[in-house]
Design an enzyme around this catalytic site. Structure first.
Site, short mmCIF file in Angstrom:
data_model
loop_
_atom_site.label_atom_id
_atom_site.label_comp_id
_atom_site.label_asym_id
_atom_site.label_seq_id
_atom_site.Cartn_x
_atom_site.Cartn_y
_atom_site.Cartn_z
N SER A 115 -17.53 -22.72 23.65
CA SER A 115 -16.91 -23.96 23.21
C SER A 115 -15.63 -23.68 22.43
O SER A 115 -15.55 -22.75 21.64
CB SER A 115 -17.90 -24.73 22.32
OG SER A 115 -17.31 -25.89 21.81
N ASN A 161 -7.96 -18.74 14.23
CA ASN A 161 -7.68 -20.14 14.54
C ASN A 161 -8.21 -21.03 13.43
O ASN A 161 -9.24 -20.75 12.81
CB ASN A 161 -8.28 -20.53 15.90
CG ASN A 161 -9.67 -21.11 15.78
OD1 ASN A 161 -9.85 -22.29 15.49
ND2 ASN A 161 -10.68 -20.26 15.98
N LEU A 165 -11.33 -28.66 14.83
CA LEU A 165 -12.13 -29.52 15.72
C LEU A 165 -11.36 -30.73 16.22
O LEU A 165 -11.86 -31.86 16.24
CB LEU A 165 -13.44 -29.96 15.03
CG LEU A 165 -14.37 -28.84 14.57
CD1 LEU A 165 -15.67 -29.43 14.00
CD2 LEU A 165 -14.69 -27.89 15.70
N CYS A 206 -18.79 -24.10 11.80
CA CYS A 206 -17.34 -24.08 11.91
C CYS A 206 -16.70 -23.77 10.56
O CYS A 206 -16.92 -24.49 9.59
CB CYS A 206 -16.82 -25.42 12.42
SG CYS A 206 -15.04 -25.41 12.70
N GLY A 241 -12.50 -12.61 19.00
CA GLY A 241 -11.95 -11.54 19.80
C GLY A 241 -12.61 -10.20 19.54
O GLY A 241 -13.62 -10.10 18.83
#
Length: 308
Positions: A21, A69, A73, A130, A216
Site C-alpha cells: 500500500s 516519505n 496519507l 503510519c 527500501g
C-alpha cells in the site's frame, strides 16, 4: 510446476507476491506496466474516513539505500474509494486487499463496516502504523490498544483482517501476539522506520514534515529480524514480510525467516514491473532448487545458536 499457493488465515492467494500500500497508487495507474492478474494480490493506497490533502511538500527524499516519505496519507476518502475505485478493482482478476487508517478506533470500525458488504474485496489491512500523520503511531505501539482495535474491527467486518505493524517499538512480539489473539488473520511486518534527512547548509530538515518514514533496502535487516522474532514466538501464525524486497532472493530470505507472503514496495518506484519480475524470478529459483511447494520453505530458517 511449483505450487505457489499460500494461505494466510482465511485468506487464500494464488502466489505470495503482493504490492505494498502506498507504492501502487489505486492500482489503475500501474495497469499499463504489470499484468495485474498474475500477482498474488494488490493493496491500493491507504484510505481514510475523510479525504486528506496530505503533508506539505517536499514529501520525499532519497537517502542511502532508501527513501524517506512523509506523504501524510493523501487520499480521496473511503466513500470515494468505494464509489470510484472499487468497481475497477473488482475487474483486475486478483485478490484486492483494502488498506484503511482511522484517526481513532471508531473510524477504523466504521470504515471496516462500510467495506464488509462490498463484493470484490479479499481482505482488509489495518494501517495502525503510519509514522507521518498526527497520532499515526499511537494505536500501533501498545499491545493492548492493538488487540482492542483488531477485536472491534473483527466484530464489524467478516473479511480476513491483516494488521500492519510499526517497527518503531521496543519489542514487536507482544504487539503481534495481541493482534493474533484478537482475531487477525495475519500481520504485515514492517511499515516504515522513522527517520529524517538534513540540509546542513540551510540548517533545515529536507522534508517539510521534518520526520518521515524510511523504506527500501536500508530497512531490510530490521524487517527480517522482526519477521524472524514473530515467527519464532508465534509458530504457524501468518506473516507478510515487507521491507526492501526487490528480488527473488530478497523474497526467499523473508520466506525462510517465517513470512508466508511478501509485499513489494519502494522497488516499484524505480522499476514499475518489479513485482511481476520478482514473481518470474521466484518461480525459476524454486524450480532450479527442486522445490515444488513454496509452503515447504516457510519458516525453515534455523538459528546458529541452536543444535542443527
Amino acid at each position: 510446476m511449483v505450487n505457489l499457493g499460500v494461505t494466510l488465515g482465511r485468506l487464500e492467494l494464488r502466489n505470495p507476491v503482493l504490492v505494498a500500500s502506498g507504492t501502487f497508487g489505486y492500482v489503475r495507474e500501474m495497469a499499463g506496466f504489470v499484468h495485474l492478474n498474475r500477482l498474488g494480490g494488490v493493496i491500493p493506497k491507504t484510505v481514510t474516513f475523510r479525504s486528506r490533502a496530505g503533508n506539505p511538500t517536499p514529501r520525499t527524499a532519497e537517502t542511502a539505500s532508501g527513501l524517506l516519505n512523509a506523504i501524510g496519507l493523501d487520499n480521496d476518502g473511503i466513500g470515494h474509494f468505494i464509489e470510484h475505485h472499487l468497481p475497477y478493482l473488482r475487474s483486475i482478476g486478483t485478490a484486492v486487499i483494502a488498506n484503511i487508517a482511522g484517526e481513532d478506533p471508531g473510524q477504523f470500525v466504521e470504515m471496516a463496516g462500510m467495506l464488509a458488504g462490498e463484493p470484490g474485496l479479499a481482505a482488509v489491512e489495518l494501517n495502525i502504523s503510519c509514522p507521518n500523520v498526527s497520532h499515526g503511531l499511537d494505536l500501533g505501539i501498545d499491545a493492548t490498544s492493538v488487540g482492542k482495535l483488531v477485536r472491534e474491527v473483527r466484530a464489524a467486518c467478516p473479511l480476513p483482517l491483516i494488521a500492519k505493524l510499526t517497527p518503531n517499538v521496543t519489542d514487536i512480539v507482544p504487539i503481534a501476539a495481541a493482534a493474533a489473539e484478537a482475531g487477525a488473520d495475519a500481520v504485515s511486518l514492517i511499515n516504515t522506520v522513522k527517520g529524517m534527512a538534513v540540509n546542513w547548509r540551510r540548517r533545515r530538515p529536507i522534508l517539510a514534515n521534518d520526520i518521515g518514514g524510511l523504506s527500501g533496502p536500508a530497512i531490510k535487516p530490521i524487517a527480517l529480524r522482526m519477521v524472524w522474532e514473530v515467527s519464532r514466538a508465534l509458530p504457524g501464525f501468518p506473516i507478510i514480510g515487507i521491507g526492501g524486497i526487490a528480488s527473488a532472493v530478497d523474497a526467499l530470505e523473508f520466506l525462510v525467516a517465517g513470512a508466508s507472503a511478501i509485499q513489494v514496495g519502494t522497488a516499484t518506484f524505480y522499476q514499475p514491473t518489479a513485482a511481476e519480475d520478482l514473481l518470474d524470478s521466484l518461480i525459476e529459483r524454486l524450480a532450479a532448487e527442486g522445490i515444488d511447494d513454496i509452503a515447504s520453505i516457510v519458516g525453515s530458517l534455523r538459528s546458529n545458536k541452536l543444535p542443527h
